[in-house]
Structure formats: structure tokens, C-alpha cells
Design a protein around this motif. Structure first.
Motif, PDB file in Angstrom:
ATOM      1  N   VAL A 183     -40.648  -7.253 -87.263  1.00 16.03           N
ATOM      2  CA  VAL A 183     -41.404  -7.262 -88.523  1.00 16.03           C
ATOM      3  C   VAL A 183     -42.116  -5.929 -88.710  1.00 16.03           C
ATOM      4  N   VAL A 184     -42.724  -5.432 -87.620  1.00 21.00           N
ATOM      5  CA  VAL A 184     -43.424  -4.147 -87.703  1.00 21.00           C
ATOM      6  C   VAL A 184     -42.459  -3.035 -88.077  1.00 21.00           C
ATOM      7  N   ALA A 185     -41.275  -3.046 -87.475  1.00 19.28           N
ATOM      8  CA  ALA A 185     -40.281  -2.009 -87.790  1.00 19.28           C
ATOM      9  C   ALA A 185     -39.897  -2.052 -89.262  1.00 19.28           C
ATOM     10  N   GLU A 186     -39.755  -3.258 -89.809  1.00 23.54           N
ATOM     11  CA  GLU A 186     -39.431  -3.375 -91.237  1.00 23.54           C
ATOM     12  C   GLU A 186     -40.594  -2.898 -92.100  1.00 23.54           C
ATOM     13  N   LEU A 187     -41.819  -3.223 -91.698  1.00 20.64           N
ATOM     14  CA  LEU A 187     -42.984  -2.802 -92.482  1.00 20.64           C
ATOM     15  C   LEU A 187     -43.159  -1.295 -92.465  1.00 20.64           C
ATOM     16  N   GLU A 188     -42.775  -0.660 -91.365  1.00 18.70           N
ATOM     17  CA  GLU A 188     -42.850   0.806 -91.326  1.00 18.70           C
ATOM     18  C   GLU A 188     -41.994   1.412 -92.432  1.00 18.70           C
ATOM     19  N   GLN A 189     -40.878   0.761 -92.737  1.00 21.99           N
ATOM     20  CA  GLN A 189     -39.995   1.270 -93.788  1.00 21.99           C
ATOM     21  C   GLN A 189     -40.627   1.140 -95.172  1.00 21.99           C
ATOM     22  N   THR A 190     -41.545   0.199 -95.338  1.00 21.53           N
ATOM     23  CA  THR A 190     -42.168   0.014 -96.649  1.00 21.53           C
ATOM     24  C   THR A 190     -43.252   1.051 -96.919  1.00 21.53           C
ATOM     25  N   GLY A 191     -43.749   1.710 -95.853  1.00 28.03           N
ATOM     26  CA  GLY A 191     -44.809   2.693 -96.031  1.00 28.03           C
ATOM     27  C   GLY A 191     -46.184   2.082 -96.196  1.00 28.03           C
ATOM     28  N   ARG A 192     -46.312   0.747 -95.959  1.00 26.79           N
ATOM     29  CA  ARG A 192     -47.605   0.086 -96.176  1.00 26.79           C
ATOM     30  C   ARG A 192     -48.277  -0.342 -94.873  1.00 26.79           C
ATOM     31  N   LEU A 193     -47.691   0.044 -93.752  1.00 24.35           N
ATOM     32  CA  LEU A 193     -48.209  -0.442 -92.478  1.00 24.35           C
ATOM     33  C   LEU A 193     -49.623   0.052 -92.212  1.00 24.35           C
ATOM     34  N   ASP A 194     -50.000   1.211 -92.762  1.00 21.94           N
ATOM     35  CA  ASP A 194     -51.328   1.756 -92.505  1.00 21.94           C
ATOM     36  C   ASP A 194     -52.387   1.210 -93.460  1.00 21.94           C
ATOM     37  N   GLU A 195     -51.996   0.420 -94.452  1.00 20.53           N
ATOM     38  CA  GLU A 195     -52.979  -0.148 -95.373  1.00 20.53           C
ATOM     39  C   GLU A 195     -53.787  -1.219 -94.638  1.00 20.53           C
ATOM     40  N   PRO A 196     -55.122  -1.193 -94.749  1.00 22.01           N
ATOM     41  CA  PRO A 196     -55.959  -2.137 -93.976  1.00 22.01           C
ATOM     42  C   PRO A 196     -55.552  -3.600 -94.112  1.00 22.01           C
ATOM     43  N   PRO A 197     -55.285  -4.130 -95.324  1.00 24.03           N
ATOM     44  CA  PRO A 197     -54.914  -5.554 -95.391  1.00 24.03           C
ATOM     45  C   PRO A 197     -53.612  -5.855 -94.653  1.00 24.03           C
ATOM     46  N   VAL A 198     -52.643  -4.942 -94.764  1.00 21.68           N
ATOM     47  CA  VAL A 198     -51.367  -5.145 -94.078  1.00 21.68           C
ATOM     48  C   VAL A 198     -51.552  -5.021 -92.570  1.00 21.68           C
ATOM     49  N   ALA A 199     -52.352  -4.028 -92.152  1.00 20.64           N
ATOM     50  CA  ALA A 199     -52.608  -3.850 -90.724  1.00 20.64           C
ATOM     51  C   ALA A 199     -53.277  -5.085 -90.136  1.00 20.64           C
ATOM     52  N   ARG A 200     -54.216  -5.693 -90.900  1.00 22.05           N
ATOM     53  CA  ARG A 200     -54.883  -6.901 -90.406  1.00 22.05           C
ATOM     54  C   ARG A 200     -53.887  -8.053 -90.284  1.00 22.05           C
ATOM     55  N   ALA A 201     -52.981  -8.163 -91.254  1.00 16.60           N
ATOM     56  CA  ALA A 201     -51.970  -9.222 -91.184  1.00 16.60           C
ATOM     57  C   ALA A 201     -51.070  -9.037 -89.973  1.00 16.60           C
ATOM     58  N   VAL A 202     -50.717  -7.778 -89.677  1.00 17.16           N
ATOM     59  CA  VAL A 202     -49.856  -7.504 -88.523  1.00 17.16           C
ATOM     60  C   VAL A 202     -50.610  -7.801 -87.222  1.00 17.16           C
ATOM     61  N   GLU A 203     -51.892  -7.433 -87.170  1.00 17.98           N
ATOM     62  CA  GLU A 203     -52.678  -7.747 -85.978  1.00 17.98           C
ATOM     63  C   GLU A 203     -52.745  -9.254 -85.759  1.00 17.98           C
ATOM     64  N   GLY A 204     -52.892 -10.002 -86.860  1.00 17.15           N
ATOM     65  CA  GLY A 204     -52.887 -11.459 -86.749  1.00 17.15           C
ATOM     66  C   GLY A 204     -51.549 -11.977 -86.265  1.00 17.15           C
ATOM     67  N   LEU A 205     -50.464 -11.334 -86.723  1.00 18.53           N
ATOM     68  CA  LEU A 205     -49.124 -11.724 -86.282  1.00 18.53           C
ATOM     69  C   LEU A 205     -48.976 -11.532 -84.780  1.00 18.53           C
ATOM     70  N   LEU A 206     -49.417 -10.385 -84.276  1.00 15.70           N
ATOM     71  CA  LEU A 206     -49.283 -10.124 -82.842  1.00 15.70           C
ATOM     72  C   LEU A 206     -50.124 -11.104 -82.030  1.00 15.70           C
ATOM     73  N   ALA A 207     -51.316 -11.421 -82.554  1.00 15.38           N
ATOM     74  CA  ALA A 207     -52.162 -12.382 -81.850  1.00 15.38           C
ATOM     75  C   ALA A 207     -51.524 -13.768 -81.862  1.00 15.38           C
ATOM     76  N   ALA A 208     -50.906 -14.128 -82.994  1.00 15.33           N
ATOM     77  CA  ALA A 208     -50.273 -15.438 -83.093  1.00 15.33           C
ATOM     78  C   ALA A 208     -49.045 -15.535 -82.206  1.00 15.33           C
ATOM     79  N   ALA A 209     -48.389 -14.405 -81.975  1.00 20.15           N
ATOM     80  CA  ALA A 209     -47.170 -14.425 -81.173  1.00 20.15           C
ATOM     81  C   ALA A 209     -47.453 -14.632 -79.692  1.00 20.15           C
ATOM     82  N   ARG A 210     -48.649 -14.262 -79.246  1.00 21.25           N
ATOM     83  CA  ARG A 210     -48.928 -14.320 -77.803  1.00 21.25           C
ATOM     84  C   ARG A 210     -48.874 -15.744 -77.244  1.00 21.25           C
ATOM     85  N   PRO A 211     -49.516 -16.750 -77.863  1.00 15.64           N
ATOM     86  CA  PRO A 211     -49.423 -18.092 -77.266  1.00 15.64           C
ATOM     87  C   PRO A 211     -47.985 -18.576 -77.122  1.00 15.64           C
TER      88      PRO A 211
END
Length: 332
Positions: A183-211
Motif C-alpha cells: 500500500v505504501v509503495a502505491e501511495l508513493e506513486q500518488t505523491g500524497r504520502l507526505d501529506e499529514p492526513p495520509v501519513a497518519r492513515a498509513v501509520e494507523g495501517l502499520l499499527a493495525a497490521a502488527r497484531p
């Protein structure tokens, strides 16, 4: 991490099979079957037996279209799979069994990827997304849909509030439809990965993936008949510095396993201070004779048996070396 019984990775829910004969077609297809365009348009008038939800697309009944018909209509409007159209976004996730993405209905838009050379416009409930990177579609229920990682990235890139995608993100990862890194690799292609709301969503994704990854790691140890490790511990030197947290540790062989769920750095980017510190600690552990095995959730999903064999080999090798009794193991 506490567990009562070994768990297997969840199996993605399969969508229902496509109807044998979708009740949606086009003006051109009807004309090829001998139905004049004038007749079709007359039957699509208010109160008639047919309807035209999109230009040139005909629904062969007067009632509301179901979700499958809406998706077929969107594809027909954009030219179909033969023209390179691929359903993406929330609709593609729903087709792949992500229930929190919501079923397509008349109140929601359907995102469709088309080649960047096409000159189509978004209309009504169809949002046209032109792309120079068409994905290789999956064929599900008779529909070409973007892989889950691409569908998530497209949905996230076009949502006004990225936080709304948190549940579909978590569910897609839990179902094993995609790995967070994809997902992160795909988001890098969109150019929006550094936007705070998107970055927060990705951080939540990584946290959700750990359990989910921890459950699969536990499954790997149990089903791979590996010795029981110390789960979720911190390693220290006696009266000395902290050496790092690990997800599993076998003191007898000085072997540690770490789940690698970190956000991948963009190419050429310098490591953050936290990453540099983690690397330094890992090098210290290796220097003390501790074998550190890094495993990504994607590798566990792909073949937990292969990862179990790698850990087993490390345990055997560690059993032949002097122990590291000076490493203190504490719960974290």
C-alpha cells in the motif's frame, strides 16, 4: 502478546458469483441484436420497462440497479475491460470481500481506472481516473478489479478525509489481501504520502497490521514445531544499556525475531534518528553473538513455513556457539 490457541491466517471472504446474464447492456449491443436506437430510447422513458443510468448504457428492467449492475454499467460506460477499464477504490475492495468498504449503491461513486490516453469525463456515479500505470486486474465475479493495494491507494488519494479509510485498510490487511508495504509503495506513486492526513492513515495501517502479523508469527512457531520462545521481550546488558525490543527470543540459542513493519524509506532518503538508533542497537546485538532474524508480514503471509525453516536453521547454528548469558531478558 498472549495467546490461547494457534491461529491460521484468515481466509478472504469470497464474493458471490456474478449473475449468469447481467441485465445491463449498451445501445450499440442492442442495435447489433436488431433493436433500433429509437426503440431503446422509448423503452427507457420514465415509466418504461428499461432505463438508461449512463449515456449509452441500458438497464433492462425498471427497478433500482443492484451493486453488481452498477459496476457493470460503470465498466460499459468507460469501454469495458477490452478498453483497459479497471474498477478501483472502495468498489474494488468491496468486490474482494472487504465489508467495511461498503457495497456499491446508487448513492456512491464507482472509481474506474482508464488509460491516460482516454478522453472520458466523470459522470453521475462514475468517477474516471486516468492513469499511466494501469494495474494488472484481478477477475472476480466477472469484473476486472484493481489489486487491493492499488485500490486502497486510489481510494485514499481521492477521499476528502483519509481517516475514513482506516477500517477498510485494517480489514484488507487482516484478510491477507495485501501487505502494508505494498500500500505504501502505491501511495508513493500518488505523491500524497507526505501529506499529514495520509501519513497518519498509513501509520494507523502499520499499527493495525502488527497484531495480525503477531498472530501469524505465533502460528509459525506452533505449526512449525519450533521451541517456545520468550514473547515480546526487551534485551538489556546487566546494569547496562538497553539493547532493543524483540518479538520472540530463544535464550538457549541467542536467536531473536523481529517483525519488520516499519514504513519503507523513500529511495535516497536518509534514515531518521530513530532508525539510526535501531540499527545501532541491532549491530550491538549481533556483535554480542545474538542472531537477529527480521521477518516482514508479507513474508509470513507468503510462506510461514519458509520463515519457520529460516528460524530453525538459526536455532541450530546458535546451539553450536557459546551462549550469551550476559544478555538480560525482561518483559516489555
Amino acid at each position: 502478546m498472549t495467546h490461547e490457541a494457534p491461529l491460521t491466517p484468515p481466509t478472504p471472504r469470497r464474493p458471490e458469483a456474478a449473475p449468469a446474464a447481467p441485465r445491463v447492456t449498451t445501445l450499440l449491443a442492442l442495435r447489433a441484436e436488431g433493436v433500433p436506437a429509437a426503440t431503446t430510447r422509448r423503452r427507457c422513458r420514465p415509466g418504461g420497462p428499461w432505463q438508461m443510468p449512463l449515456p449509452g448504457v441500458v438497464l433492462l428492467h425498471p427497478g433500482p440497479p443492484d451493486g453488481h449492475e452498477l459496476l457493470h454499467a460503470a465498466l460499459l460506460y468507460t469501454g469495458g475491460a477490452e478498453a483497459g477499464s479497471v474498477i478501483t477504490g472502495l468498489a474494488a475492495l468491496a468486490v474482494q470481500g472487504v465489508t467495511s468498504a461498503g457495497a456499491p449503491d446508487a448513492a456512491r461513486r464507482v472509481d474506474v481506472l482508464v488509460p491516460h490516453t482516454r478522453r472520458l469525463r466523470s459522470l453521475a456515479r462514475v468517477r474516471v481516473l486516468r492513469t499511466a500505470r494501469p494495474p494488472r486486474p484481478r477477475r472476480i465475479a466477472g469484473l476486472p478489479v484493481a489489486p487491493a493495494a492499488r485500490a486502497l491507494a486510489d481510494a485514499l488519494a481521492h477521499l476528502e478525509e483519509p481517516a475514513a479509510l482506516r477500517r477498510p485498510l485494517e480489514e484488507a490487511v487482516r484478510l491477507g489481501l495485501c501487505a502494508p508495504r505494498a500500500v505504501v509503495a502505491e501511495l508513493e506513486q500518488t505523491g500524497r504520502l507526505d501529506e499529514p492526513p495520509v501519513a497518519r492513515a498509513v501509520e494507523g495501517l502499520l499499527a493495525a497490521a502488527r497484531p495480525a502479523a503477531e498472530e501469524l508469527l505465533f502460528h509459525m512457531v506452533r505449526q512449525g514445531t519450533l521451541p517456545d520462545p520468550c514473547w515480546n521481550v526487551g534485551l538489556w546488558l546487566p546494569d547496562g544499556p538497553f539493547l532493543g525490543d524483540v518479538d520472540a527470543y530463544w535464550p538457549e540459542s541467542s536467536v531473536a525475531v523481529r517483525l519488520d513493519t516499519r514504513l519503507p524509506r523513500q529511495r535516497g532518503a536518509a534514515p531518521t534518528p530513530d532508525e539510526a538508533e535501531a540499527t545501532r542497537r541491532e549491530q550491538t546485538l549481533r556483535g554480542l553473538g545474538v542472531t537477529v532474524v527480521r521477518i516482514t508480514p508479507r513474508a509470513l503471509h507468503a510462506s510461514w513455513r519458509r520463515q519457520a525453516n529460516a528460524v530453525r536453521a538459526a536455532l541450530r547454528a546458535g546451539a553450536t556457539r557459546p551462549g550469551t548469558d550476559w544478555v538480560v531478558v525482561l518483559p516489555r
